[in-house]
Design a protein around this motif. Structure first.
Motif, PDB file in Angstrom:
ATOM      1  N   PHE A 100       0.843  -1.187   0.000  1.00  0.00           N
ATOM      2  CA  PHE A 100       0.000   0.000   0.000  1.00  0.00           C
ATOM      3  C   PHE A 100       0.886   1.247   0.000  1.00  0.00           C
ATOM      4  O   PHE A 100       1.879   1.328   0.734  1.00  0.00           O
ATOM      5  N   SER A 101       0.513   2.231  -0.789  1.00  0.00           N
ATOM      6  CA  SER A 101       1.304   3.453  -0.903  1.00  0.00           C
ATOM      7  C   SER A 101       1.467   4.141   0.454  1.00  0.00           C
ATOM      8  O   SER A 101       0.487   4.365   1.169  1.00  0.00           O
ATOM      9  N   GLY A 102       2.692   4.451   0.790  1.00  0.00           N
ATOM     10  CA  GLY A 102       3.003   5.072   2.070  1.00  0.00           C
ATOM     11  C   GLY A 102       3.436   4.081   3.130  1.00  0.00           C
ATOM     12  O   GLY A 102       4.013   4.471   4.150  1.00  0.00           O
ATOM     13  N   LEU A 103       3.159   2.786   2.897  1.00  0.00           N
ATOM     14  CA  LEU A 103       3.557   1.742   3.846  1.00  0.00           C
ATOM     15  C   LEU A 103       4.573   0.789   3.227  1.00  0.00           C
ATOM     16  O   LEU A 103       4.873  -0.262   3.796  1.00  0.00           O
ATOM     17  N   GLU A 104       5.109   1.167   2.068  1.00  0.00           N
ATOM     18  CA  GLU A 104       6.033   0.300   1.370  1.00  0.00           C
ATOM     19  C   GLU A 104       7.418   0.333   2.025  1.00  0.00           C
ATOM     20  O   GLU A 104       7.768   1.289   2.719  1.00  0.00           O
ATOM     21  N   PRO A 105       8.208  -0.709   1.827  1.00  0.00           N
ATOM     22  CA  PRO A 105       9.547  -0.764   2.423  1.00  0.00           C
ATOM     23  C   PRO A 105      10.544   0.148   1.727  1.00  0.00           C
ATOM     24  O   PRO A 105      10.355   0.527   0.570  1.00  0.00           O
ATOM     25  N   ILE A 106      11.597   0.491   2.452  1.00  0.00           N
ATOM     26  CA  ILE A 106      12.779   1.132   1.875  1.00  0.00           C
ATOM     27  C   ILE A 106      13.819   0.024   1.795  1.00  0.00           C
ATOM     28  O   ILE A 106      14.485  -0.302   2.778  1.00  0.00           O
ATOM     29  N   GLU A 107      13.943  -0.588   0.654  1.00  0.00           N
ATOM     30  CA  GLU A 107      14.697  -1.825   0.555  1.00  0.00           C
ATOM     31  C   GLU A 107      16.213  -1.638   0.634  1.00  0.00           C
ATOM     32  O   GLU A 107      16.944  -2.611   0.842  1.00  0.00           O
ATOM     33  N   ASP A 108      16.714  -0.403   0.482  1.00  0.00           N
ATOM     34  CA  ASP A 108      18.152  -0.203   0.625  1.00  0.00           C
ATOM     35  C   ASP A 108      18.529   0.294   2.017  1.00  0.00           C
ATOM     36  O   ASP A 108      19.696   0.568   2.288  1.00  0.00           O
ATOM     37  N   ARG A 109      17.545   0.388   2.938  1.00  0.00           N
ATOM     38  CA  ARG A 109      17.857   0.701   4.332  1.00  0.00           C
ATOM     39  C   ARG A 109      18.506  -0.523   4.973  1.00  0.00           C
ATOM     40  O   ARG A 109      18.055  -1.654   4.772  1.00  0.00           O
ATOM     41  N   GLU A 110      19.540  -0.306   5.750  1.00  0.00           N
ATOM     42  CA  GLU A 110      20.372  -1.409   6.219  1.00  0.00           C
ATOM     43  C   GLU A 110      19.590  -2.496   6.940  1.00  0.00           C
ATOM     44  O   GLU A 110      19.810  -3.688   6.724  1.00  0.00           O
TER      45      GLU A 110
END
Length: 207
Positions: A100-110
């Protein structure tokens, strides 16, 4: 000499924050009507949990459910899975299976991860337990939809494995309010049930 890896006592599990589950046009929608204000409250609380985890530098593990377009990887041994196929829900690669938009992951965060599974427990068929061991985690803050399925199954599995569990109840929802409340009452025997704010405040205070 390689420095010792940092351990993270607490991690956050964000379960099934996907379009088919949360969006007003989704196939499943956890039973919330399109104009039900409860939908926006759950989405807002989920956003607060995800943002809070990042702010406190907690590992954040997003678990999504998704199947092949032909559902060949879906074992339809019970009503919840038969209904998933009947609805045409959460097919991998489709809008409905996406976050869902706004709840998506930041996949390059450690310390942010995405796992995919096919059952109701986030531990079944995933490397979740191995990942938590690597992180040194002993406490989980769990939230998602639906309360009585993926949240409760994952929380019970975690408790049986020896983890301390906190349920961020306002970031959870079920098809009916009474089902949500009954699930929370049941989980209170194996987990601390509170709000996103109380879970994050407790974590901040423990540092």
């Amino acid at each position: 000499m390689t420095p010792a890896a940092r351990t993270h006592r607490t991690a956050v599990l964000a379960l099934h924050y996907q379009n088919d589950v949360l969006h007003a046009q989704g196939c499943i929608r956890v039973g919330l009507a399109e104009d039900d204000p409860a939908r926006e409250r759950v989405i807002a609380a989920a956003g607060q949990l995800i943002a809070g985890a990042r702010q406190l530098d907690l590992p954040l593990i997003h678990i999504r459910i998704a199947f092949r377009a032909d559902y060949a990887d879906l074992i339809q041994n019970c009503q919840i899975f038969r209904q998933t196929a009947q609805l045409g829900a959460v097919k991998d690669g489709t809008w409905g299976a996406a976050f869902f938009s706004g709840l998506e992951p930041i996949e390059d965060r450690e310390h942010e991860f995405v796992l995919r599974h096919h059952r109701t427990s986030g531990f079944i068929g995933t490397p979740l337990e191995l990942l938590l061991r690597k992180l040194g985690t002993r406490h989980l803050i769990v939230a998602g939809v639906a309360t009585h399925s993926v949240v409760e199954m994952t929380a019970r599995h975690a408790a049986d494995l020896g983890y301390e569990v906190t349920i961020a109840a306002d970031a959870c929802a079920a098809a009916r309010a009474e089902v949500h409340k009954a699930s929370l009452a049941s989980m209170s025997l194996i987990a601390e049930v509170g709000s996103v704010a109380s879970a994050l405040a407790s974590e901040k205070d423990s540092r």
